[in-house]
Write a protein that holds these residues in place. Structure first.
Motif, PDB file in Angstrom:
ATOM      1  N   ILE A 125      29.028   3.525 -34.465  1.00 42.14           N
ATOM      2  CA  ILE A 125      30.453   3.340 -34.710  1.00 42.14           C
ATOM      3  C   ILE A 125      30.917   3.982 -36.008  1.00 42.14           C
ATOM      4  O   ILE A 125      32.074   3.824 -36.393  1.00 42.14           O
ATOM      5  CB  ILE A 125      30.842   1.842 -34.707  1.00 42.14           C
ATOM      6  N   SER A 126      30.024   4.721 -36.682  1.00 44.81           N
ATOM      7  CA  SER A 126      30.449   5.388 -37.922  1.00 44.81           C
ATOM      8  C   SER A 126      30.102   6.876 -37.930  1.00 44.81           C
ATOM      9  O   SER A 126      30.262   7.539 -38.945  1.00 44.81           O
ATOM     10  CB  SER A 126      29.823   4.699 -39.137  1.00 44.81           C
ATOM     11  N   THR A 127      29.618   7.405 -36.802  1.00 41.63           N
ATOM     12  CA  THR A 127      29.277   8.829 -36.722  1.00 41.63           C
ATOM     13  C   THR A 127      30.139   9.523 -35.672  1.00 41.63           C
ATOM     14  O   THR A 127      30.730   8.879 -34.813  1.00 41.63           O
ATOM     15  CB  THR A 127      27.795   9.036 -36.381  1.00 41.63           C
ATOM     16  N   GLN A 128      30.166  10.856 -35.735  1.00 41.28           N
ATOM     17  CA  GLN A 128      30.966  11.656 -34.815  1.00 41.28           C
ATOM     18  C   GLN A 128      30.176  12.857 -34.316  1.00 41.28           C
ATOM     19  O   GLN A 128      29.105  13.176 -34.846  1.00 41.28           O
ATOM     20  CB  GLN A 128      32.231  12.171 -35.517  1.00 41.28           C
ATOM     21  N   GLY A 129      30.745  13.543 -33.326  1.00 40.17           N
ATOM     22  CA  GLY A 129      30.240  14.834 -32.894  1.00 40.17           C
ATOM     23  C   GLY A 129      28.780  14.828 -32.477  1.00 40.17           C
ATOM     24  O   GLY A 129      28.289  13.922 -31.809  1.00 40.17           O
ATOM     25  N   ALA A 130      28.052  15.879 -32.904  1.00 43.22           N
ATOM     26  CA  ALA A 130      26.656  16.049 -32.516  1.00 43.22           C
ATOM     27  C   ALA A 130      25.779  14.909 -33.000  1.00 43.22           C
ATOM     28  O   ALA A 130      24.843  14.490 -32.312  1.00 43.22           O
ATOM     29  CB  ALA A 130      26.131  17.385 -33.061  1.00 43.22           C
ATOM     30  N   VAL A 168      18.348   3.692 -37.737  1.00 44.05           N
ATOM     31  CA  VAL A 168      17.829   2.562 -36.959  1.00 44.05           C
ATOM     32  C   VAL A 168      18.358   1.254 -37.531  1.00 44.05           C
ATOM     33  O   VAL A 168      18.800   0.357 -36.797  1.00 44.05           O
ATOM     34  CB  VAL A 168      16.289   2.554 -36.941  1.00 44.05           C
ATOM     35  N   LEU A 169      18.338   1.130 -38.848  1.00 42.03           N
ATOM     36  CA  LEU A 169      18.873  -0.067 -39.497  1.00 42.03           C
ATOM     37  C   LEU A 169      20.355  -0.234 -39.188  1.00 42.03           C
ATOM     38  O   LEU A 169      20.843  -1.342 -38.950  1.00 42.03           O
ATOM     39  CB  LEU A 169      18.668   0.013 -41.014  1.00 42.03           C
ATOM     40  N   ALA A 170      21.072   0.890 -39.195  1.00 42.30           N
ATOM     41  CA  ALA A 170      22.505   0.837 -38.917  1.00 42.30           C
ATOM     42  C   ALA A 170      22.772   0.336 -37.502  1.00 42.30           C
ATOM     43  O   ALA A 170      23.697  -0.453 -37.277  1.00 42.30           O
ATOM     44  CB  ALA A 170      23.126   2.223 -39.106  1.00 42.30           C
ATOM     45  N   MET A 194      30.830   3.104 -42.097  1.00 38.30           N
ATOM     46  CA  MET A 194      29.742   3.774 -42.802  1.00 38.30           C
ATOM     47  C   MET A 194      29.338   2.981 -44.036  1.00 38.30           C
ATOM     48  O   MET A 194      28.147   2.829 -44.351  1.00 38.30           O
ATOM     49  CB  MET A 194      30.163   5.191 -43.197  1.00 38.30           C
ATOM     50  N   GLN A 195      30.326   2.439 -44.738  1.00 36.84           N
ATOM     51  CA  GLN A 195      30.030   1.636 -45.928  1.00 36.84           C
ATOM     52  C   GLN A 195      29.321   0.339 -45.553  1.00 36.84           C
ATOM     53  O   GLN A 195      28.427  -0.123 -46.269  1.00 36.84           O
ATOM     54  CB  GLN A 195      31.333   1.309 -46.677  1.00 36.84           C
ATOM     55  N   ALA A 196      29.728  -0.248 -44.423  1.00 37.60           N
ATOM     56  CA  ALA A 196      29.174  -1.552 -44.031  1.00 37.60           C
ATOM     57  C   ALA A 196      27.812  -1.435 -43.355  1.00 37.60           C
ATOM     58  O   ALA A 196      26.906  -2.229 -43.629  1.00 37.60           O
ATOM     59  CB  ALA A 196      30.150  -2.270 -43.102  1.00 37.60           C
ATOM     60  N   PHE A 197      27.648  -0.448 -42.457  1.00 33.34           N
ATOM     61  CA  PHE A 197      26.451  -0.389 -41.625  1.00 33.34           C
ATOM     62  C   PHE A 197      25.572   0.825 -41.874  1.00 33.34           C
ATOM     63  O   PHE A 197      24.420   0.850 -41.447  1.00 33.34           O
ATOM     64  CB  PHE A 197      26.836  -0.393 -40.135  1.00 33.34           C
TER      65      PHE A 197
END
Length: 445
Positions: A101-106, A296-298, A93-96
């Motif tokens: 690869i940094s979110t979960q669930g819904a 989108v950027l992430a 989350m800090q990097a991207f």
């Protein structure tokens, strides 16, 4: 009841064989995450089999698992219990930003719903001309180097440049110019990021999660900049370059879409690169399914980082139907998965079934492990893909020919629920690698 659970938890982890604790502070982590860690990992399987107990920081008990039934449960059946570790999610989350690869669930499911069509076979067919053009360019460069006779060439470096150019053009519609000798800070940042973040493996999983719980993101960034720690400062510089460059590319494409007329929009509509298709799909999506600009950027920065791990013209269908080429790719990805393993953390108590039972200290057979809440598990892709009980006595040998005849019955019996070729190379379930078809195509080309 609590006492009973604690006793069960202690018993469950206690029955698993373990090595001697080498250091209370570091546990086995230096052995596990060293650049020369493969003998240690192979030794775990040879000595303890498919389930072993190791120690993390400050004596924290963790499991290393390569049992196929257990792995399938972790990634597919009980994936809601076995989630990504906080360290993995927080660092990404800090990097991207809010990427897959940094979110979960819904939130994760919403992103994947929009991204899945971008990576399907129909769209991958449009990538072939780009792949042909770039690989021809590299072949011409290598031919020119050797025109006056044999030369020593660092092919690894050229393959890295090729992979970056392919993901740049096919993924973003952006020419990094790595094969033209152009120095692009965006491409240089991506090439440097993986080695830089890998050097923080111990801190990433063992220290950062606790820091993120206590301090806000803005304070951590400010503190990180102030620390006289060159490696950390360098990593933060790389993340800043990636984010700034990705936003510049995105804003350019967004402006073309906004103008809404003639050749400017045609450039986007004709664009078969993943970013152009994603932006078009995002525009058409309903409000609840639409991704924010930050998301989108992430995806852009996440996608390139993941691609950097893998390093007469034929159509897509002709290319994927070449049997020996396909066998070479399958065998290489079986033996040399881009990631040797992944961590998961239990978000509740769980029973984990085993294909191969283990025995406790009294010799009793155990077919299910009770895994207590908040236990870290290292799913060992490297050992699972090389398991001789599945692949036979030659499991550690590179033999593409094994894919040209029927595989051993033990492969089907293992029921490995990975998304690729009876392996866990791209894992399985809802968090499997969304771009694995792109990686296959890139490798085949």
């Amino acid at each position: 009841m609590l006492t009973l659970i604690l006793k069960l938890a202690t018993y469950a982890l206690g029955v698993v064989a373990t090595t001697i604790l080498p250091s209370f502070v570091w546990g086995h982590w230096r052995d596990m995450f060293s650049p020369f860690a493969y003998p240690f990992h192979e030794g775990l399987y040879q000595t303890y089999g498919r389930v072993a107990r190791v120690y993390g920081l400050f004596g924290n008990i963790q499991l290393v698992i390569s049992d196929p039934k257990a792995c399938s449960n972790i990634f597919v059946k009980d994936q809601a219990i076995f989630e990504e570790t906080r360290g993995f999610l927080d660092v990404n989350m800090q990097a991207f930003g809010p990427a897959l690869i940094s979110t979960q669930g819904a939130h994760h499911r919403q992103q994947r719903k929009l991204l899945n069509p971008v990576f399907n076979i129909v769209h991958m067919r449009y990538m072939i001309p780009i792949f042909h053009r770039v690989t021809r360019q590299l072949r011409g460069i290598l031919d020119s180097i050797a025109k006056d006779g044999p030369q020593e060439v660092d092919i690894s470096d050229w393959m890295g440049n090729l992979a970056l150019e392919l993901i740049g053009l096919a993924g973003l519609g952006y020419n990094f110019g790595t094969l033209d000798g152009r120095i692009d800070e965006f491409s240089e940042a991506f090439k440097a990021y993986l080695p830089a973040i890998s050097s923080f493996a111990v801190y990433r999983y063992g220290v950062f999660p606790y820091i993120y719980k206590i301090f806000p993101s803005w304070l951590l960034k400010s503190a990180g900049r102030s620390l006289p720690w060159k490696r950390l400062n360098r990593l933060m510089d790389l993340v800043e370059i990636m984010h700034t460059s990705a936003r510049r590319i995105y804003e350019t494409k967004k402006e073309l879409l906004k103008q809404g007329d003639g050749a400017t929009v045609e450039q986007i509509e004709r664009g078969k690169d993943i970013l152009s298709v994603l932006m078009q799909a995002n525009t058409r999506a309903s409000e609840e399914d639409r991704l924010s600009e930050e998301e989108v950027l992430a995806q852009m920065t996440d996608e390139i980082t993941e691609a950097c791990k893998d390093n007469g013209e034929l159509s897509h269908d002709e290319l994927v139907s070449l049997p020996y080429l396909d066998a070479v790719c399958r065998e290489t990805l079986r033996l040399y998965a881009p990631a040797p393993g992944v961590f998961r953390t239990t978000r509740g108590n769980a029973l984990l079934p085993l294909s191969t039972p283990i025995h406790d200290r009294d010799g009793r057979e155990i077919r299910e492990l009770f895994i207590p809440d908040n236990t870290d598990i290292y799913v060992h892709i490297y050992n699972l893909n090389r398991d001789p009980l599945i692949w036979g006595p030659d499991a550690t040998e590179w033999k593409p020919e094994r894919w040209l005849s029927p595989l051993p019955e033990s492969v089907a019996e293992a029921k490995i629920q990975g998304i690729y070729s009876n392996t866990m190379t791209f894992i399985g379930g809802p968090r499997s690698c969304i771009g694995f078809k792109f990686s296959q195509l890139e490798m085949s080309e």
